[in-house]
Design an enzyme around this catalytic site. Structure first.
Site, PDB file in Angstrom:
ATOM      1  N   ASN A  40       9.567  -3.027  -0.798  1.00 24.54           N
ATOM      2  CA  ASN A  40       8.443  -3.948  -0.588  1.00 24.54           C
ATOM      3  C   ASN A  40       8.128  -4.696  -1.879  1.00 24.54           C
ATOM      4  O   ASN A  40       8.221  -4.154  -2.980  1.00 24.54           O
ATOM      5  CB  ASN A  40       7.213  -3.248   0.001  1.00 24.54           C
ATOM      6  CG  ASN A  40       6.734  -2.042  -0.765  1.00 24.54           C
ATOM      7  OD1 ASN A  40       7.507  -1.353  -1.409  1.00 24.54           O
ATOM      8  ND2 ASN A  40       5.449  -1.772  -0.696  1.00 24.54           N
ATOM      9  N   GLU A  42       5.109  -6.965  -3.280  1.00 20.72           N
ATOM     10  CA  GLU A  42       3.731  -7.407  -3.029  1.00 20.72           C
ATOM     11  C   GLU A  42       3.400  -8.655  -3.843  1.00 20.72           C
ATOM     12  O   GLU A  42       4.160  -9.069  -4.732  1.00 20.72           O
ATOM     13  CB  GLU A  42       2.764  -6.265  -3.339  1.00 20.72           C
ATOM     14  CG  GLU A  42       3.006  -5.081  -2.421  1.00 20.72           C
ATOM     15  CD  GLU A  42       1.961  -3.997  -2.527  1.00 20.72           C
ATOM     16  OE1 GLU A  42       1.185  -3.976  -3.513  1.00 20.72           O
ATOM     17  OE2 GLU A  42       1.923  -3.158  -1.601  1.00 20.72           O
ATOM     18  N   CYS A  51       7.571  -6.755   3.354  1.00 18.97           N
ATOM     19  CA  CYS A  51       7.922  -5.340   3.531  1.00 18.97           C
ATOM     20  C   CYS A  51       9.388  -5.078   3.164  1.00 18.97           C
ATOM     21  O   CYS A  51      10.236  -5.977   3.234  1.00 18.97           O
ATOM     22  CB  CYS A  51       7.743  -4.916   4.978  1.00 18.97           C
ATOM     23  SG  CYS A  51       6.058  -4.930   5.566  1.00 18.97           S
ATOM     24  N   GLU A  53      11.651  -3.533   4.838  1.00 17.71           N
ATOM     25  CA  GLU A  53      12.603  -3.741   5.938  1.00 17.71           C
ATOM     26  C   GLU A  53      13.045  -5.196   6.002  1.00 17.71           C
ATOM     27  O   GLU A  53      14.219  -5.508   6.205  1.00 17.71           O
ATOM     28  CB  GLU A  53      11.971  -3.351   7.286  1.00 17.71           C
ATOM     29  CG  GLU A  53      11.632  -1.875   7.410  1.00 17.71           C
ATOM     30  CD  GLU A  53      10.214  -1.541   6.951  1.00 17.71           C
ATOM     31  OE1 GLU A  53       9.718  -2.164   5.983  1.00 17.71           O
ATOM     32  OE2 GLU A  53       9.611  -0.648   7.554  1.00 17.71           O
ATOM     33  N   CYS A  84       6.289  -1.951  10.348  1.00 16.59           N
ATOM     34  CA  CYS A  84       5.116  -2.665  10.881  1.00 16.59           C
ATOM     35  C   CYS A  84       5.562  -3.582  12.029  1.00 16.59           C
ATOM     36  O   CYS A  84       6.757  -3.785  12.266  1.00 16.59           O
ATOM     37  CB  CYS A  84       4.436  -3.466   9.769  1.00 16.59           C
ATOM     38  SG  CYS A  84       5.271  -5.017   9.364  1.00 16.59           S
ATOM     39  N   CYS A  87       7.865  -6.523  11.075  1.00 20.54           N
ATOM     40  CA  CYS A  87       9.235  -6.072  10.801  1.00 20.54           C
ATOM     41  C   CYS A  87       9.958  -5.687  12.084  1.00 20.54           C
ATOM     42  O   CYS A  87      11.171  -5.899  12.203  1.00 20.54           O
ATOM     43  CB  CYS A  87       9.228  -4.909   9.821  1.00 20.54           C
ATOM     44  SG  CYS A  87       8.808  -5.435   8.149  1.00 20.54           S
TER      45      CYS A  87
HETATM   46  N1  THU Z   1       5.166  -1.762   3.968  1.00 16.38           N
HETATM   47  C1  THU Z   1       6.516  -1.806   4.044  1.00 16.38           C
HETATM   48  O1  THU Z   1       7.209  -2.230   3.107  1.00 16.38           O
HETATM   49  N2  THU Z   1       7.103  -1.356   5.181  1.00 16.38           N
HETATM   50  C2  THU Z   1       6.439  -0.782   6.224  1.00 16.38           C
HETATM   51  O2  THU Z   1       7.058  -0.365   7.181  1.00 16.38           O
HETATM   52  C3  THU Z   1       4.973  -0.658   6.174  1.00 16.38           C
HETATM   53  C4  THU Z   1       4.296  -1.334   5.038  1.00 16.38           C
HETATM   54  C5  THU Z   1       4.535  -2.172   2.702  1.00 16.38           C
HETATM   55  C6  THU Z   1       3.758  -3.450   2.728  1.00 16.38           C
HETATM   56  C7  THU Z   1       2.801  -3.237   1.582  1.00 16.38           C
HETATM   57  O3  THU Z   1       3.440  -3.583   0.368  1.00 16.38           O
HETATM   58  C8  THU Z   1       2.558  -1.744   1.570  1.00 16.38           C
HETATM   59  O4  THU Z   1       3.627  -1.172   2.297  1.00 16.38           O
HETATM   60  C9  THU Z   1       1.241  -1.311   2.191  1.00 16.38           C
HETATM   61  O5  THU Z   1       1.073  -1.856   3.438  1.00 16.38           O
END
Ligand code: THU
Length: 128
Positions: A40, A42, A51, A53, A84, A87
């Site tokens: 991920n 941010e 994310c 994925e 999520c 994704c």
């Molecule tokens: N996140 C992911 O990378 N993948 C997921 O399946 C769920 C959420 C990340 C997004 C964000 O950077 C952090 O997790 C919190 O939501």
């Protein structure tokens, strides 16, 4: 441990997650056995966060991969963390009904098919 899970745990270390401190790694295996990883990433605007994925899928697509076998997703939560909703839509578009293996830092795993996680999807079949 399964190499794909190990790759997801390893790339999780590269997560850029200073806002949530929730680090995620993903490893996507294509039909040739090549593994495409993502973490991920941010952003201070929050909404531009991507994310793990989706990073893995987009990296794979941009490298020319088109068919996939499975994806592993690694996160630190007590319960193995599923993709999520956004994704799931992207995974369905590019990977279809693949296996999704979730792993946490204790090495606990859960395995699903995309069709379980994302029943009745919108996809290109509606556009024909
Ligand atoms: N996140 C992911 O990378 N993948 C997921 O399946 C769920 C959420 C990340 C997004 C964000 O950077 C952090 O997790 C919190 O939501």
């Amino acid at each position: 441990m399964d190499e794909l899970l190990a790759a997801a745990l390893q790339v999780r270390e590269n997560a850029f997650a200073p806002y949530s401190n929730f680090r995620v790694g993903a490893a996507l295996e294509d039909e040739s056995g090549r593994v495409h990883t993502g973490c991920n990433v941010e952003n201070s605007t929050y909404g531009l966060t991507v994310c793990a994925e989706r990073v893995a899928v987009f990296k794979a697509i941009s490298e020319g991969a088109r068919r996939f076998r499975r994806i592993a997703v690694a996160a630190g939560a007590a319960t193995p963390t599923p993709p999520c909703g956004a994704c799931r839509q992207i995974l369905w578009e590019f990977c279809g009904d693949i296996e999704v293996v979730l792993v946490n830092l204790k090495g606990e795993t859960k395995s699903y098919r995309m069709s379980e996680l994302f029943p009745r999807p919108f996809d290109d079949s509606f556009l024909r």
